[in-house]
Design a protein around this motif. Structure first.
Motif, PDB file in Angstrom:
ATOM      1  N   PHE A  45       4.282  56.101  -7.769  1.00  0.00           N
ATOM      2  CA  PHE A  45       4.668  55.175  -8.387  1.00  0.00           C
ATOM      3  C   PHE A  45       4.993  53.908  -7.554  1.00  0.00           C
ATOM      4  O   PHE A  45       4.573  52.926  -8.024  1.00  0.00           O
ATOM      5  N   LEU A  46       5.616  54.097  -6.465  1.00  0.00           N
ATOM      6  CA  LEU A  46       6.017  52.801  -5.692  1.00  0.00           C
ATOM      7  C   LEU A  46       5.016  52.102  -4.983  1.00  0.00           C
ATOM      8  O   LEU A  46       4.921  50.978  -4.957  1.00  0.00           O
ATOM      9  N   LYS A  47       3.875  52.961  -4.896  1.00  0.00           N
ATOM     10  CA  LYS A  47       2.718  52.160  -4.345  1.00  0.00           C
ATOM     11  C   LYS A  47       1.683  51.438  -5.429  1.00  0.00           C
ATOM     12  O   LYS A  47       1.182  50.587  -5.033  1.00  0.00           O
ATOM     13  N   THR A  48       1.529  52.120  -6.618  1.00  0.00           N
ATOM     14  CA  THR A  48       0.616  51.435  -7.414  1.00  0.00           C
ATOM     15  C   THR A  48       1.332  51.470  -8.885  1.00  0.00           C
ATOM     16  O   THR A  48       0.889  50.462  -9.543  1.00  0.00           O
ATOM     17  N   GLY A  49       1.954  52.599  -9.374  1.00  0.00           N
ATOM     18  CA  GLY A  49       2.488  52.563 -10.692  1.00  0.00           C
ATOM     19  C   GLY A  49       3.146  51.448 -11.028  1.00  0.00           C
ATOM     20  O   GLY A  49       3.087  50.951 -12.033  1.00  0.00           O
ATOM     21  N   ARG A  50       4.185  50.944 -10.198  1.00  0.00           N
ATOM     22  CA  ARG A  50       5.187  50.143 -10.680  1.00  0.00           C
ATOM     23  C   ARG A  50       4.487  48.800 -10.787  1.00  0.00           C
ATOM     24  O   ARG A  50       5.076  48.197 -11.706  1.00  0.00           O
ATOM     25  N   TYR A  51       3.509  48.517 -10.003  1.00  0.00           N
ATOM     26  CA  TYR A  51       2.675  47.142 -10.274  1.00  0.00           C
ATOM     27  C   TYR A  51       2.133  47.435 -11.741  1.00  0.00           C
ATOM     28  O   TYR A  51       1.886  46.258 -12.391  1.00  0.00           O
ATOM     29  N   ARG A  52       1.347  48.333 -12.085  1.00  0.00           N
ATOM     30  CA  ARG A  52       0.878  48.471 -13.407  1.00  0.00           C
ATOM     31  C   ARG A  52       1.797  48.260 -14.324  1.00  0.00           C
ATOM     32  O   ARG A  52       1.690  47.673 -15.354  1.00  0.00           O
ATOM     33  N   ALA A  53       2.828  49.019 -14.482  1.00  0.00           N
ATOM     34  CA  ALA A  53       4.026  48.622 -15.434  1.00  0.00           C
ATOM     35  C   ALA A  53       4.519  47.254 -15.395  1.00  0.00           C
ATOM     36  O   ALA A  53       4.907  46.794 -16.268  1.00  0.00           O
ATOM     37  N   GLN A  54       4.658  46.691 -14.263  1.00  0.00           N
ATOM     38  CA  GLN A  54       5.176  45.229 -14.341  1.00  0.00           C
ATOM     39  C   GLN A  54       4.132  44.404 -14.659  1.00  0.00           C
ATOM     40  O   GLN A  54       4.906  43.289 -15.412  1.00  0.00           O
ATOM     41  N   ALA A  55       2.991  44.492 -14.712  1.00  0.00           N
ATOM     42  CA  ALA A  55       2.157  43.744 -15.260  1.00  0.00           C
ATOM     43  C   ALA A  55       2.115  43.723 -16.568  1.00  0.00           C
ATOM     44  O   ALA A  55       1.954  42.602 -17.470  1.00  0.00           O
ATOM     45  N   SER A  56       2.395  44.801 -17.552  1.00  0.00           N
ATOM     46  CA  SER A  56       2.705  44.770 -18.770  1.00  0.00           C
ATOM     47  C   SER A  56       3.913  43.837 -19.205  1.00  0.00           C
ATOM     48  O   SER A  56       3.943  43.339 -20.201  1.00  0.00           O
ATOM     49  N   ASP A  57       5.043  44.153 -18.430  1.00  0.00           N
ATOM     50  CA  ASP A  57       6.110  43.252 -18.814  1.00  0.00           C
ATOM     51  C   ASP A  57       5.775  41.846 -18.495  1.00  0.00           C
ATOM     52  O   ASP A  57       6.439  41.149 -19.305  1.00  0.00           O
ATOM     53  N   ASP A  58       5.267  41.597 -17.441  1.00  0.00           N
ATOM     54  CA  ASP A  58       4.871  40.207 -17.077  1.00  0.00           C
ATOM     55  C   ASP A  58       4.082  39.362 -18.400  1.00  0.00           C
ATOM     56  O   ASP A  58       4.498  38.235 -18.552  1.00  0.00           O
ATOM     57  N   LEU A  59       3.254  40.123 -18.775  1.00  0.00           N
ATOM     58  CA  LEU A  59       2.454  39.658 -19.929  1.00  0.00           C
ATOM     59  C   LEU A  59       3.397  39.281 -21.099  1.00  0.00           C
ATOM     60  O   LEU A  59       3.193  38.176 -21.815  1.00  0.00           O
ATOM     61  N   VAL A  60       4.143  39.971 -21.504  1.00  0.00           N
ATOM     62  CA  VAL A  60       5.094  39.921 -22.560  1.00  0.00           C
ATOM     63  C   VAL A  60       6.075  38.495 -22.125  1.00  0.00           C
ATOM     64  O   VAL A  60       6.337  37.762 -23.057  1.00  0.00           O
ATOM     65  N   GLU A  61       6.497  38.471 -20.724  1.00  0.00           N
ATOM     66  CA  GLU A  61       7.122  37.569 -20.376  1.00  0.00           C
ATOM     67  C   GLU A  61       6.627  36.070 -20.412  1.00  0.00           C
ATOM     68  O   GLU A  61       7.260  35.073 -20.696  1.00  0.00           O
ATOM     69  N   LEU A  62       5.200  36.160 -20.112  1.00  0.00           N
ATOM     70  CA  LEU A  62       4.443  34.687 -20.137  1.00  0.00           C
ATOM     71  C   LEU A  62       4.366  34.415 -21.844  1.00  0.00           C
ATOM     72  O   LEU A  62       4.593  33.149 -21.989  1.00  0.00           O
ATOM     73  N   ALA A  63       4.196  35.484 -22.559  1.00  0.00           N
ATOM     74  CA  ALA A  63       3.898  35.001 -23.902  1.00  0.00           C
ATOM     75  C   ALA A  63       5.263  34.438 -24.490  1.00  0.00           C
ATOM     76  O   ALA A  63       5.494  33.391 -25.027  1.00  0.00           O
TER      77      ALA A  63
END
Length: 386
Positions: free
Chosen positions: A175-193
């Motif tokens: 999760f710390l290596k890859t999973g957190r970044y995939r989850a962060q990308a979902s949150d980032d798309l919402v923040e950009l909108a």
């Protein structure tokens, strides 16, 4: 990124160790004989033991160099290498490997490494720390890091972090290596909108649309939110300030130019409060300027002369009076206002005829007219007493 990767993957590229335990390979234990009693068969066995040690994939260069030297120096050197030198070199190699773990280690693992390096004197202690303890401490650090993400991350990160926290050490590491970044990308798309909806500037909005319509990586989304958006915000702010000062007053112009020459924070502050303060100053100054202009103009309905509209009598030829009050004179010619006394009645004229005619054209004329009226009144009172 700290992970729970197992030791061999690290050791292949690091100073390494002989196969097996700290003792020589199984079946090649050193004989309890003195060097001068070493038999040819024992020497062959020692040579094989040393070759197994130095040919192991995890053997350090220093271990290889010392092993080759022992073989070249003969049976006594080989015995010494097997019984003492290899163990001393192994301790040094473990210390080097543990030191190389420090840069990527979490707080708990760093403390553990420093403690073992300060206290351990045997290779067995260092090996156990490397093969067992370091992974336990690393997982503890990973659990702490994931707990922090639950407290600070967005909705997608929180959900994924909770699942990782309940999984295995390998799951937490992944999760710390890859999973957190995939989850962060979902949150980032919402923040950009959300940013796009609340921002009026063309540059930032256009860039957000372009990014979201593409296929951005998690790293690209993070960089946009942490760096690019602020650059584009400042560019949009510059354009807005230039538009404001192009139609503003002197104070707006002054403050706007200072903001353009300042920092991004200065420009944000100008748009938030500075422009309104400067505009208020311009408005106050405009009001003062208008009041000064109004004061310089004649009063409405006057052309430099005060017209008398009341009824009163005046004396003197031509019906011209020298007072400055209300009332009209009799006869022909210009009509001036007779000055009034304290009781509100018109003061008498001097009777001086045309030579006493005054044209009311300002403050000086009014003073002269008043003085003439006062003189006439005094003359009448003096005649009455006589």
């Amino acid at each position: 990124m700290t992970t729970a990767a197992l030791a061999p993957a690290v050791l292949i590229a690091s100073p390494a160790f002989a196969a097996g335990t700290d003792a020589p390979a199984q079946g090649n234990q050193p004989a309890p004989t003195t060097p001068d009693r070493t038999s040819p068969g024992q020497a062959d066995e020692d040579r094989k033991t040393i070759l197994a040690i130095i040919n192991h994939p995890m053997a350090s260069e220093y271990m290889k160099e010392a092993g080759h030297k022992a073989i070249a120096d003969g049976p006594q050197a080989m015995r010494k290498f097997i019984e003492t030198d290899q163990h001393r070199i192994r301790v040094d190699d473990y210390r080097i490997v543990l030191l190389r773990l420090l840069p990527d280690a979490g707080p708990g693992l760093k403390r553990g490494i420093n403690e073992i390096l300060d206290t351990a004197t045997k290779a067995e202690q260092l090996r156990h720390f490397y093969e067992v303890t370091q992974h336990e401490l690393r997982d503890d650090d990973n659990a702490v890091a994931i707990s922090r993400l639950i407290g600070t991350g967005g909705p997608a990160v929180k959900e994924a972090a909770k699942k990782a926290l309940e999984s295995s050490p390998a799951g937490r590491a992944e999760f710390l290596k890859t999973g957190r970044y995939r989850a962060q990308a979902s949150d980032d798309l919402v923040e950009l909108a959300r940013i796009d909806e609340g921002w009026d500037g063309p540059g930032l909005s256009e860039a957000i649309s372009k990014l979201m319509n593409g296929s951005p990586t998690p790293a690209e989304l993070r960089h946009f939110l942490e760096v690019t958006q602020y650059q584009l915000r400042d560019q949009d702010n510059r354009v807005t300030i230039a538009q404001i000062i192009s139609v503003g007053g002197p104070e707006i112009l002054k403050a706007g130019r200072a903001a353009l020459a300042g920092t991004p924070a200065d420009r944000t502050e100008f748009l938030k409060t500075g422009q309104h303060e400067a505009r208020a100053k311009d408005k106050d100054q405009a009001a003062k300027d208008q009041a000064a202009k109004d004061k310089e103009k004649p009063a409405p309905g006057k052309d430099g002369q005060e017209q008398g509209n009341g009824t009163g009598t005046g004396t003197g030829t031509g019906g011209k009076t020298t007072g400055s009050g209300t009332g009209t004179g009799t006869g022909s010619g210009n009509t001036a206002v007779a000055a009034q006394g304290h009781n509100g009645t018109p003061l008498a004229t001097t009777g001086a005829g045309d030579n006493t005619t005054l044209i009311a054209g300002g403050a000086g004329t009014a003073l002269i007219a008043g003085a003439g009226a006062l003189l006439a009144a005094r003359m009448r009172r003096a005649g009455a007493r006589n």
